[in-house]
Scaffold this motif. Structure first.
Motif, PDB file in Angstrom:
ATOM      1  N   ASP A   1      29.439  58.258  54.038  1.00  0.00           N
ATOM      2  CA  ASP A   1      30.827  58.538  54.419  1.00  0.00           C
ATOM      3  C   ASP A   1      31.482  59.546  53.473  1.00  0.00           C
ATOM      4  O   ASP A   1      32.604  60.018  53.720  1.00  0.00           O
ATOM      5  CB  ASP A   1      31.658  57.245  54.471  1.00  0.00           C
ATOM      6  CG  ASP A   1      31.739  56.514  53.125  1.00  0.00           C
ATOM      7  OD1 ASP A   1      31.236  57.042  52.102  1.00  0.00           O
ATOM      8  OD2 ASP A   1      32.316  55.411  53.097  1.00  0.00           O
ATOM      9  N   GLY A   2      30.808  59.876  52.361  1.00  0.00           N
ATOM     10  CA  GLY A   2      31.374  60.814  51.404  1.00  0.00           C
ATOM     11  C   GLY A   2      32.593  60.263  50.687  1.00  0.00           C
ATOM     12  O   GLY A   2      33.334  61.016  50.045  1.00  0.00           O
ATOM     13  N   ALA A   3      32.814  58.959  50.775  1.00  0.00           N
ATOM     14  CA  ALA A   3      34.009  58.348  50.181  1.00  0.00           C
ATOM     15  C   ALA A   3      33.663  57.272  49.161  1.00  0.00           C
ATOM     16  O   ALA A   3      34.541  56.787  48.464  1.00  0.00           O
ATOM     17  CB  ALA A   3      34.875  57.740  51.286  1.00  0.00           C
ATOM     18  N   THR A   4      32.390  56.905  49.074  1.00  0.00           N
ATOM     19  CA  THR A   4      31.973  55.759  48.264  1.00  0.00           C
ATOM     20  C   THR A   4      30.790  56.171  47.396  1.00  0.00           C
ATOM     21  O   THR A   4      29.871  56.852  47.867  1.00  0.00           O
ATOM     22  CB  THR A   4      31.559  54.592  49.181  1.00  0.00           C
ATOM     23  OG1 THR A   4      32.599  54.357  50.122  1.00  0.00           O
ATOM     24  CG2 THR A   4      31.281  53.333  48.394  1.00  0.00           C
ATOM     25  N   VAL A   5      30.812  55.734  46.140  1.00  0.00           N
ATOM     26  CA  VAL A   5      29.748  56.046  45.196  1.00  0.00           C
ATOM     27  C   VAL A   5      29.125  54.748  44.693  1.00  0.00           C
ATOM     28  O   VAL A   5      29.827  53.761  44.442  1.00  0.00           O
ATOM     29  CB  VAL A   5      30.301  56.861  44.002  1.00  0.00           C
ATOM     30  CG1 VAL A   5      29.251  57.043  42.916  1.00  0.00           C
ATOM     31  CG2 VAL A   5      30.802  58.221  44.483  1.00  0.00           C
ATOM     32  N   PHE A   6      27.796  54.763  44.556  1.00  0.00           N
ATOM     33  CA  PHE A   6      27.059  53.626  43.991  1.00  0.00           C
ATOM     34  C   PHE A   6      26.473  54.047  42.651  1.00  0.00           C
ATOM     35  O   PHE A   6      26.125  55.211  42.451  1.00  0.00           O
ATOM     36  CB  PHE A   6      25.928  53.194  44.921  1.00  0.00           C
ATOM     37  CG  PHE A   6      26.380  52.850  46.311  1.00  0.00           C
ATOM     38  CD1 PHE A   6      27.003  51.632  46.568  1.00  0.00           C
ATOM     39  CD2 PHE A   6      26.190  53.736  47.355  1.00  0.00           C
ATOM     40  CE1 PHE A   6      27.425  51.309  47.849  1.00  0.00           C
ATOM     41  CE2 PHE A   6      26.610  53.422  48.646  1.00  0.00           C
ATOM     42  CZ  PHE A   6      27.229  52.214  48.889  1.00  0.00           C
ATOM     43  N   SER A   7      26.340  53.066  41.750  1.00  0.00           N
ATOM     44  CA  SER A   7      25.738  53.370  40.454  1.00  0.00           C
ATOM     45  C   SER A   7      25.053  52.128  39.900  1.00  0.00           C
ATOM     46  O   SER A   7      25.338  51.003  40.306  1.00  0.00           O
ATOM     47  CB  SER A   7      26.800  53.881  39.474  1.00  0.00           C
ATOM     48  OG  SER A   7      27.865  52.951  39.353  1.00  0.00           O
ATOM     49  N   GLY A   8      24.141  52.373  38.968  1.00  0.00           N
ATOM     50  CA  GLY A   8      23.440  51.273  38.319  1.00  0.00           C
ATOM     51  C   GLY A   8      22.992  51.705  36.943  1.00  0.00           C
ATOM     52  O   GLY A   8      22.916  52.901  36.650  1.00  0.00           O
ATOM     53  N   GLY A   9      22.688  50.724  36.087  1.00  0.00           N
ATOM     54  CA  GLY A   9      22.283  51.101  34.744  1.00  0.00           C
ATOM     55  C   GLY A   9      21.838  49.936  33.899  1.00  0.00           C
ATOM     56  O   GLY A   9      21.334  48.912  34.402  1.00  0.00           O
TER      57      GLY A   9
ATOM     58  N   ASN B   1      22.337  46.083  34.183  1.00  0.00           N
ATOM     59  CA  ASN B   1      21.575  45.398  35.246  1.00  0.00           C
ATOM     60  C   ASN B   1      22.376  45.218  36.537  1.00  0.00           C
ATOM     61  O   ASN B   1      21.934  44.505  37.446  1.00  0.00           O
ATOM     62  CB  ASN B   1      21.064  44.015  34.797  1.00  0.00           C
ATOM     63  CG  ASN B   1      20.258  44.055  33.525  1.00  0.00           C
ATOM     64  OD1 ASN B   1      19.983  45.126  32.985  1.00  0.00           O
ATOM     65  ND2 ASN B   1      19.882  42.888  33.019  1.00  0.00           N
ATOM     66  N   ILE B   2      23.546  45.861  36.627  1.00  0.00           N
ATOM     67  CA  ILE B   2      24.443  45.665  37.764  1.00  0.00           C
ATOM     68  C   ILE B   2      24.428  46.897  38.674  1.00  0.00           C
ATOM     69  O   ILE B   2      24.384  48.030  38.190  1.00  0.00           O
ATOM     70  CB  ILE B   2      25.898  45.441  37.281  1.00  0.00           C
ATOM     71  CG1 ILE B   2      25.972  44.266  36.296  1.00  0.00           C
ATOM     72  CG2 ILE B   2      26.846  45.205  38.448  1.00  0.00           C
ATOM     73  CD1 ILE B   2      25.741  42.922  36.905  1.00  0.00           C
ATOM     74  N   VAL B   3      24.462  46.664  39.973  1.00  0.00           N
ATOM     75  CA  VAL B   3      24.690  47.727  40.963  1.00  0.00           C
ATOM     76  C   VAL B   3      26.167  47.680  41.346  1.00  0.00           C
ATOM     77  O   VAL B   3      26.662  46.635  41.784  1.00  0.00           O
ATOM     78  CB  VAL B   3      23.805  47.525  42.212  1.00  0.00           C
ATOM     79  CG1 VAL B   3      24.054  48.634  43.217  1.00  0.00           C
ATOM     80  CG2 VAL B   3      22.326  47.460  41.828  1.00  0.00           C
ATOM     81  N   LYS B   4      26.858  48.790  41.150  1.00  0.00           N
ATOM     82  CA  LYS B   4      28.297  48.822  41.427  1.00  0.00           C
ATOM     83  C   LYS B   4      28.611  49.776  42.565  1.00  0.00           C
ATOM     84  O   LYS B   4      27.889  50.743  42.803  1.00  0.00           O
ATOM     85  CB  LYS B   4      29.081  49.261  40.173  1.00  0.00           C
ATOM     86  CG  LYS B   4      29.064  48.240  39.031  1.00  0.00           C
ATOM     87  CD  LYS B   4      29.878  48.723  37.839  1.00  0.00           C
ATOM     88  CE  LYS B   4      29.788  47.758  36.671  1.00  0.00           C
ATOM     89  NZ  LYS B   4      30.675  46.595  36.809  1.00  0.00           N
ATOM     90  N   MET B   5      29.727  49.483  43.241  1.00  0.00           N
ATOM     91  CA  MET B   5      30.238  50.329  44.319  1.00  0.00           C
ATOM     92  C   MET B   5      31.651  50.775  43.931  1.00  0.00           C
ATOM     93  O   MET B   5      32.459  49.968  43.482  1.00  0.00           O
ATOM     94  CB  MET B   5      30.252  49.567  45.650  1.00  0.00           C
ATOM     95  CG  MET B   5      30.800  50.375  46.813  1.00  0.00           C
ATOM     96  SD  MET B   5      30.548  49.529  48.396  1.00  0.00           S
ATOM     97  CE  MET B   5      31.708  48.172  48.256  1.00  0.00           C
ATOM     98  N   TRP B   6      31.920  52.048  44.145  1.00  0.00           N
ATOM     99  CA  TRP B   6      33.190  52.654  43.738  1.00  0.00           C
ATOM    100  C   TRP B   6      33.824  53.305  44.959  1.00  0.00           C
ATOM    101  O   TRP B   6      33.371  54.361  45.385  1.00  0.00           O
ATOM    102  CB  TRP B   6      32.877  53.684  42.656  1.00  0.00           C
ATOM    103  CG  TRP B   6      34.036  54.298  41.950  1.00  0.00           C
ATOM    104  CD1 TRP B   6      35.297  53.833  41.859  1.00  0.00           C
ATOM    105  CD2 TRP B   6      33.991  55.516  41.197  1.00  0.00           C
ATOM    106  NE1 TRP B   6      36.068  54.688  41.099  1.00  0.00           N
ATOM    107  CE2 TRP B   6      35.284  55.724  40.674  1.00  0.00           C
ATOM    108  CE3 TRP B   6      32.994  56.454  40.908  1.00  0.00           C
ATOM    109  CZ2 TRP B   6      35.609  56.841  39.897  1.00  0.00           C
ATOM    110  CZ3 TRP B   6      33.310  57.548  40.122  1.00  0.00           C
ATOM    111  CH2 TRP B   6      34.598  57.731  39.627  1.00  0.00           C
ATOM    112  N   PRO B   7      34.848  52.675  45.564  1.00  0.00           N
ATOM    113  CA  PRO B   7      35.501  53.284  46.728  1.00  0.00           C
ATOM    114  C   PRO B   7      36.396  54.433  46.257  1.00  0.00           C
ATOM    115  O   PRO B   7      37.596  54.279  46.073  1.00  0.00           O
ATOM    116  CB  PRO B   7      36.308  52.148  47.341  1.00  0.00           C
ATOM    117  CG  PRO B   7      36.181  50.981  46.422  1.00  0.00           C
ATOM    118  CD  PRO B   7      35.476  51.411  45.191  1.00  0.00           C
ATOM    119  N   LEU B   8      35.765  55.580  46.079  1.00  0.00           N
ATOM    120  CA  LEU B   8      36.423  56.711  45.435  1.00  0.00           C
ATOM    121  C   LEU B   8      37.601  57.237  46.242  1.00  0.00           C
ATOM    122  O   LEU B   8      38.677  57.497  45.702  1.00  0.00           O
ATOM    123  CB  LEU B   8      35.377  57.811  45.243  1.00  0.00           C
ATOM    124  CG  LEU B   8      35.643  58.915  44.257  1.00  0.00           C
ATOM    125  CD1 LEU B   8      35.868  58.363  42.869  1.00  0.00           C
ATOM    126  CD2 LEU B   8      34.491  59.897  44.251  1.00  0.00           C
TER     127      LEU B   8
END
Length: 346
Positions: free
Chosen positions: A81-89, A92-99
């Motif tokens: 959707d070009g509006a949400t970013v995922f990250s991990g590191g 040990n957590i996978v995060k979602m960022w509703p940018l």
């Protein structure tokens, strides 16, 4: 200025510099599929986003947002959707960022060890994450438990998705191929055609195979169909004299389907696998290039220049090492493939 990669300048290709770069080494770069928004993850525990503004042959960058993990961030990916970013590191957590909405960070899920890779798979509406805990986990964003956990033979180092093809590179030179129409079963497991540790993989745009890069300055071109195996080959790159450097990043051009390699020698090179030619070799930066990405139409190539930890923590001086993200505008001659030589065979 510390020149960790040797003599030379930080920006010999006169690329455009992204403003307010991370304060520590950059681990991943990814462009939004919907516009020129660039995200970087970093060892300073941050994920940053810039708007990249292209005006003719000039490019500018505007910092848009930043969010934090508790520990170094190793990977990032956009939702379609070009509006949400995922990250991990390393937390040990996978995060979602509703940018786009400026929303709060959401914990999508967790692993038992650092998260090395994340990728959104729009065709099945799932996020996949690969970890040093030797698993892949598939996440439905509506729940916090994985819909499927796939055991891997070793730690996940790299993965690439071009639906229905997914290729995962793990420690011990394993390459595990999945058909995402049946993601709970390995489609094929092969040993890397390269003798040394896998650093990066990239699925062919036509899903018929993949590239693999290793720490030993070499790339393998591998087709999945046995009937195409005569087209498989490996080639050397990112070497100078007796010095051999890691291939850290592989990206296919989204339009011309040529590809670019970036390495710890501080160089990036454009290649055409079909004609087996190097299209363009760029000048070496004085620091390694750990990661890179094309924007959605291939008109901008982003690459980081910073310490890549290949000489360990004892050789890293955060006080003197500067971290750069550069933007290069590929010329047609650099990324447009050359016609194949006519061998006379039909």
């Amino acid at each position: 200025m510390s020149t960790l990669g040797g003599a030379g300048t930080p920006n010999p290709n006169k690329s455009f510099e992204v403003v307010q770069p991370p304060t520590d080494s950059i681990s991943s770069l990814c462009f939004s599929p919907k516009g020129n928004y660039l995200v970087a993850s970093s060892w300073d525990n941050q994920v940053r986003c810039w708007e990249v503004q292209k005006n003719g042959q000039n490019v500018g960058s505007v910092p848009k947002a930043v969010m934090s993990h508790d520990k170094p961030v190793l990977c990032s990916a956009w939702k379609d959707d070009g509006a949400t970013v995922f990250s991990g590191g390393c937390d040990n957590i996978v995060k979602m960022w509703p940018l786009a909405s400026g929303g709060q960070l959401v914990n999508v899920g967790a692993h038992d060890a650092p998260v090395k890779e994340v990728a959104w798979i729009p065709e099945i509406n799932l996020l996949v994450s690969g970890s040093w805990d030797k698993t892949l986990r598939y996440w439905d964003l509506r729940q916090q438990t994985p819909v499927h956990t796939q055991q891997l033979p070793d730690r996940c180092y790299t993965l690439t998705v071009k639906h229905p093809l997914m290729v995962v590179g793990t420690a011990d030179r394993n390459l595990i191929v999945f058909n995402l129409q049946n993601p709970q079963t390995e489609f094929k497991r092969i040993s890397s055609p390269l003798k040394y540790q896998t650093r990066c993989v990239a699925a062919f745009p036509d899903q018929q195979g993949f590239l693999v890069g290793s720490i030993e300055g070499r790339v393998g071109v591998h087709h999945l169909d046995e009937a195409q195996s005569s087209k498989n080959f490996t080639f050397k790159c990112h070497r100078e004299g007796n010095d051999i450097y890691s291939v850290n990043s592989l990206n296919f051009h989204p339009v011309h389907h040529t590809f670019v390699t970036a390495g710890s020698d501080g160089a990036f090179n454009f290649w055409d696998k079909d004609s087996k030619q190097r299209l363009k070799a760029m000048a070496r930066c004085n620091q390694p290039i750990p990661c890179s990405a094309f924007n959605s139409d291939g008109s901008i190539y982003a690459y980081a220049a910073c310490y890549d930890w290949h000489k360990g923590a004892e050789n890293h001086n955060p006080q003197t090492a500067k971290n750069f993200i550069f933007l290069h505008l590929p010329q047609e001659a650099e990324v447009k493939g050359k016609p194949r030589l006519n061998t006379g065979r039909k």
